[in-house]
Design a protein around this motif. Sequence first.
Motif, short mmCIF file in Angstrom:
data_model
loop_
_atom_site.label_atom_id
_atom_site.label_comp_id
_atom_site.label_asym_id
_atom_site.label_seq_id
_atom_site.Cartn_x
_atom_site.Cartn_y
_atom_site.Cartn_z
N ASP A 37 0.83 -1.21 0.00
CA ASP A 37 0.00 0.00 0.00
C ASP A 37 0.86 1.26 0.00
O ASP A 37 2.04 1.24 0.38
CB ASP A 37 -1.00 0.01 1.14
N THR A 38 0.25 2.37 -0.45
CA THR A 38 1.07 3.55 -0.79
C THR A 38 0.53 4.87 -0.24
O THR A 38 1.05 5.92 -0.58
CB THR A 38 1.18 3.67 -2.32
N GLY A 39 -0.49 4.82 0.60
CA GLY A 39 -1.01 6.05 1.18
C GLY A 39 -2.15 6.66 0.39
O GLY A 39 -2.59 6.13 -0.64
N SER A 40 -2.64 7.79 0.89
CA SER A 40 -3.90 8.38 0.42
C SER A 40 -3.74 9.54 -0.55
O SER A 40 -4.73 9.99 -1.14
CB SER A 40 -4.71 8.86 1.62
N THR A 41 -2.52 10.05 -0.73
CA THR A 41 -2.27 11.16 -1.66
C THR A 41 -0.86 11.00 -2.23
O THR A 41 -0.04 10.24 -1.71
CB THR A 41 -2.34 12.53 -0.95
N LEU A 42 -0.58 11.76 -3.29
CA LEU A 42 0.77 11.76 -3.83
C LEU A 42 1.76 12.33 -2.82
O LEU A 42 2.91 11.87 -2.73
CB LEU A 42 0.82 12.57 -5.12
N ARG A 43 1.33 13.29 -2.04
CA ARG A 43 2.21 13.87 -1.03
C ARG A 43 2.58 12.82 0.02
O ARG A 43 3.74 12.73 0.44
CB ARG A 43 1.52 15.06 -0.37
N GLU A 44 1.60 12.03 0.44
CA GLU A 44 1.88 10.99 1.42
C GLU A 44 2.78 9.92 0.81
O GLU A 44 3.71 9.42 1.47
CB GLU A 44 0.56 10.37 1.88
N SER B 129 0.53 5.72 -5.22
CA SER B 129 1.34 4.79 -6.02
C SER B 129 2.17 5.46 -7.12
O SER B 129 3.27 4.99 -7.44
CB SER B 129 0.44 3.72 -6.65
N ALA B 130 1.66 6.53 -7.73
CA ALA B 130 2.30 7.10 -8.91
C ALA B 130 3.69 7.67 -8.63
O ALA B 130 4.47 7.86 -9.57
CB ALA B 130 1.41 8.18 -9.53
#
Length: 239
Positions: free
Chosen positions: A42-49, A81-82
């Motif tokens: 898993d990679t978090g909820s935003t690009l910042r995170e 993820s990106a």
Amino acid sequence: MDIGWEEFGWERLADGVGRRRLPVWDATVGLVVGEEGVLLYDTGSTLREGAELRSQIQAMTGRRVTHIALSHPHFDHVLGSAVFSGARVYGAVGVDGVLRADREGLRLDAVRQGVSEHDAVEAVDVLVLPHHLVSGEWTLDLGGRQVLLANVGPGHTGHDLAVLVPGSPEVVFCGDLVEESGEPQAGPDAIPSRWPAALDRLMALGGEEAVYVPGHGAVVDAAFVRTQRDELARRFAVS
């Protein structure tokens, strides 16, 4: 390779294996470090995170993330993820279709839960779909360490992917099939009648002595998972 993990808010579960409980939604991300590869669960909820996680992992290990496993297609687990350029992304079979077809629903859910409109739109616009779909089990070799990706759902969603890390102790990353910090959430995409069976498969995967890492909350043992399985069966009248 474990030096300094705690300084970044990560909990070490075994040698080269850890997790971090992210702020706001208390979603867990997991990390498994091999000699040649690094897996992020898993990679978090935003690009910042996601970018913060990327920076921390590089600082802790001196390595880039090479593999990503997505537990299920909810915003707080996939929208970062990106930022992990070049990483190979894995998900349960069918999760790619959900993410492709329901980008607007993902954005709306993120905003409804408190993500800013800007951050939600930005992440959804560059949403990464899994490159590899797991229908049963898939073994990844990270160099000196193998991990098992297991499609144990449906349950919390139609597309739940767990990760088993062999060792002493064995560590099972459960995603939101297991929650410790509150009652398991059964949203509109849950399949309650199948959820107890998914937890049976999860326990068969890890066994009695494994460490189980919920999608939200503290690490638990097999007894906790079994109790939650029975509570879900009663809640949804499943035998």
